[in-house]
Design a protein around this motif. Structure first.
Motif, short mmCIF file in Angstrom:
data_model
loop_
_atom_site.label_atom_id
_atom_site.label_comp_id
_atom_site.label_asym_id
_atom_site.label_seq_id
_atom_site.Cartn_x
_atom_site.Cartn_y
_atom_site.Cartn_z
N ASN A 74 -15.70 42.82 0.13
CA ASN A 74 -14.42 43.49 -0.10
C ASN A 74 -13.27 42.54 0.17
OD1 ASN A 74 -15.45 46.07 -0.79
ND2 ASN A 74 -15.86 46.48 1.37
N LYS B 210 -11.16 47.42 -5.96
CA LYS B 210 -12.01 48.43 -5.35
C LYS B 210 -11.17 49.58 -4.79
CE LYS B 210 -15.73 45.22 -4.13
NZ LYS B 210 -15.13 43.94 -4.53
N GLU B 211 -11.84 50.59 -4.32
CA GLU B 211 -11.18 51.78 -3.78
C GLU B 211 -10.19 51.40 -2.68
OE1 GLU B 211 -12.35 56.17 -1.93
OE2 GLU B 211 -13.92 54.72 -2.46
N ASN B 212 -8.97 51.92 -2.79
CA ASN B 212 -7.88 51.66 -1.84
C ASN B 212 -7.39 50.22 -1.86
OD1 ASN B 212 -7.94 54.37 -0.78
ND2 ASN B 212 -9.76 53.78 0.39
N SER C 109 -6.72 52.52 -11.77
CA SER C 109 -6.40 52.35 -10.35
C SER C 109 -6.21 53.70 -9.66
CB SER C 109 -5.14 51.49 -10.19
OG SER C 109 -3.99 52.16 -10.64
N ARG C 110 -5.62 54.65 -10.36
CA ARG C 110 -5.40 55.96 -9.76
C ARG C 110 -6.71 56.67 -9.45
NH1 ARG C 110 -0.44 57.55 -13.85
NH2 ARG C 110 1.24 56.58 -12.63
N LYS C 111 -7.71 56.45 -10.30
CA LYS C 111 -9.00 57.09 -10.10
C LYS C 111 -9.69 56.62 -8.83
CE LYS C 111 -9.83 57.85 -15.04
NZ LYS C 111 -10.64 57.44 -16.23
N ILE C 112 -9.36 55.39 -8.38
CA ILE C 112 -10.01 54.86 -7.18
C ILE C 112 -8.99 54.72 -6.03
CG2 ILE C 112 -11.85 53.69 -8.43
CD1 ILE C 112 -10.29 51.08 -8.12
N ASN C 113 -7.85 55.40 -6.18
CA ASN C 113 -6.83 55.40 -5.14
C ASN C 113 -6.38 53.98 -4.78
OD1 ASN C 113 -5.08 56.78 -3.37
ND2 ASN C 113 -6.47 56.45 -1.65
N ALA C 114 -6.24 53.15 -5.80
CA ALA C 114 -5.79 51.77 -5.60
C ALA C 114 -4.41 51.60 -6.21
CB ALA C 114 -6.78 50.79 -6.24
#
Length: 406
Positions: free
Chosen positions: A154, A187-189, A208-213
């Protein structure tokens, strides 16, 4: 370089895996085996079709000057294998390279399912950086992003340059497939900065919105001068040692990334570092009389950027392009761009098993000159009134540098 080290490098380069789809698991298993914990290290991941190396170089220069201990992993190399792994902007020593090659090859010997060359190289870089107790690692993606083995950890920051069609046979078949692969490093966030074409903006932001990034698109900064290249970004003026219109995007991306992840680094440090940064093979002048430039362009997008820079920097010069091309590359688009500014195009060979069919290229482009013998092609560099451009493959550039005598 000692014979033993050379043999170790050759051994590494020969490593293949019979199960390529299992690459991520093998690297994750190796990371666990060597107990590689990067949780206390800042990590930057750099992807994109072109410009990754330059962005990594800018980041490395800035962070090293700012006093951080920096590990940088890039590929491929121009002259020596050591160029792939840098510590504080310096090549890994032959002694350390030998030590870590032995470690990683010995590990591979214990496995039932062997790791491939790039998998082993990536883990070797991770292991070296961990042992050196670096503060920051800057990792360039090998191919693509999402399924590249550099994506097994990460990262604190993802940077993506442009999106092109290089490696379409592995990442495609469509541009959207390639886009998905490149942005897969987010990746997420997570946080990403990118200089990719704005036509992708809605798609990338939705992803990006789908993975809260979060994703930030970086615009081309305002240019003040061509050579030296000077520009303004957010009210601050910068000057680059490297030339080429495309460096505006690369430098701006690096600056934005640094400002986000290291807000304590002052403008003066960033400015000085960018002015010092030099990356071999990027419109690099290696000879004055006659003038010889090297550029690592090897795909359509890079050729377009190269042509735009040539037209701005050398509007009245007679350009002779000497090229070589590897299999699988879109040579039609590449040569079409070179034809727009080259007085002559000479295509030649060099010892690489991946060399393209030069006779086929000559058939498709009858006006280019085919001189298969590399030394004979070099003899065409003989007119001080002409400017010579060596391009087409970073591997060809490396061979040229190792064999050209001023």
């Amino acid at each position: 370089m000692t014979t033993n080290l050379f043999c170790l490098i050759q051994t590494l380069e020969r490593q293949i895996s019979i199960n390529p789809k299992n690459n991520m698991k093998r690297v994750k298993d190796a990371i666990a085996y060597f107990n590689l914990d990067f949780s206390n290290i800042k990590k930057i991941h750099v992807a994109g079709t072109n410009g990754k190396g330059s962005v990594c170089k800018y980041l490395t220069e800035i962070l090293t000057l700012a006093g951080y201990k920096v590990g940088t992993f890039v590929s491929p190399y121009l002259k020596v294998f050591n160029e792939r792994i840098l510590l504080n902007n310096r090549l890994i020593s032959n002694q350390d390279l030998k030590l870590y090659l032995e470690k990683i090859l010995n590990y591979n010997d214990t496995l039932d399912e062997k790791m491939s060359f790039f998998e082993l190289l990536t883990v070797m870089a991770f292991l070296y950086f961990k042992d050196q107790e670096v503060d920051v690692i800057i990792i360039e993606v090998g191919i693509g992003g999402k399924l590249d083995v550099t994506n097994t950890i990460n990262y604190d920051l993802s940077l993506v340059t442009n999106i092109g069609t290089d490696h379409i046979e592995k990442l495609g078949p469509t541009e959207i497939d390639i886009l998905n692969n490149k942005i897969g490093i987010l990746k997420e966030n997570g946080t990403m900065f990118t200089t990719m074409d704005l036509k992708h903006k809605d798609y990338v932001i939705d992803y990006s919105r789908k993975i809260n990034a979060q994703v930030f698109f970086v615009d081309k900064p305002e240019k003040l001068n061509d050579n030296p290249l000077r520009f303004i970004l957010e009210g601050n003026q910068y000057e680059l040692k490297m030339i080429g219109e495309y460096q505006l995007f690369n430098a701006a991306l690096a600056i934005k990334g640094i400002n986000y992840l290291f807000p304590n680094i002052k403008y003066e440090t960033i400015s000085k570092a960018l002015c010092n940064a030099k990356w071999a093979g990027r419109l690099e002048l290696i000879n004055d009389t006659p003038k010889i430039y090297l550029d690592a362009a090897h795909n359509k997008e890079a050729a377009i950027a190269l042509r735009e820079s040539i037209e701005i920097l050398f509007p009245n010069q007679k350009i002779v392009s000497i090229i070589s091309i590897l299999k699988g590359k879109d040579y039609q688009s590449f040569i079409t761009e070179l034809n727009k500014f080259s007085k002559r195009i000479i295509i030649t060979s060099f010892p690489d098993p991946r060399l393209a069919d030069l006779d086929k290229i000559k058939t498709d482009f009858p006006k280019i000159e085919l001189i298969k013998d590399f030394n004979a092609a070099l003899k065409e560099i003989n007119n001080p009134c002409e400017t010579y451009l060596i391009t087409g493959s970073i591997h060809f550039l490396g061979y040229f540098l190792n064999n050209f005598k001023k």
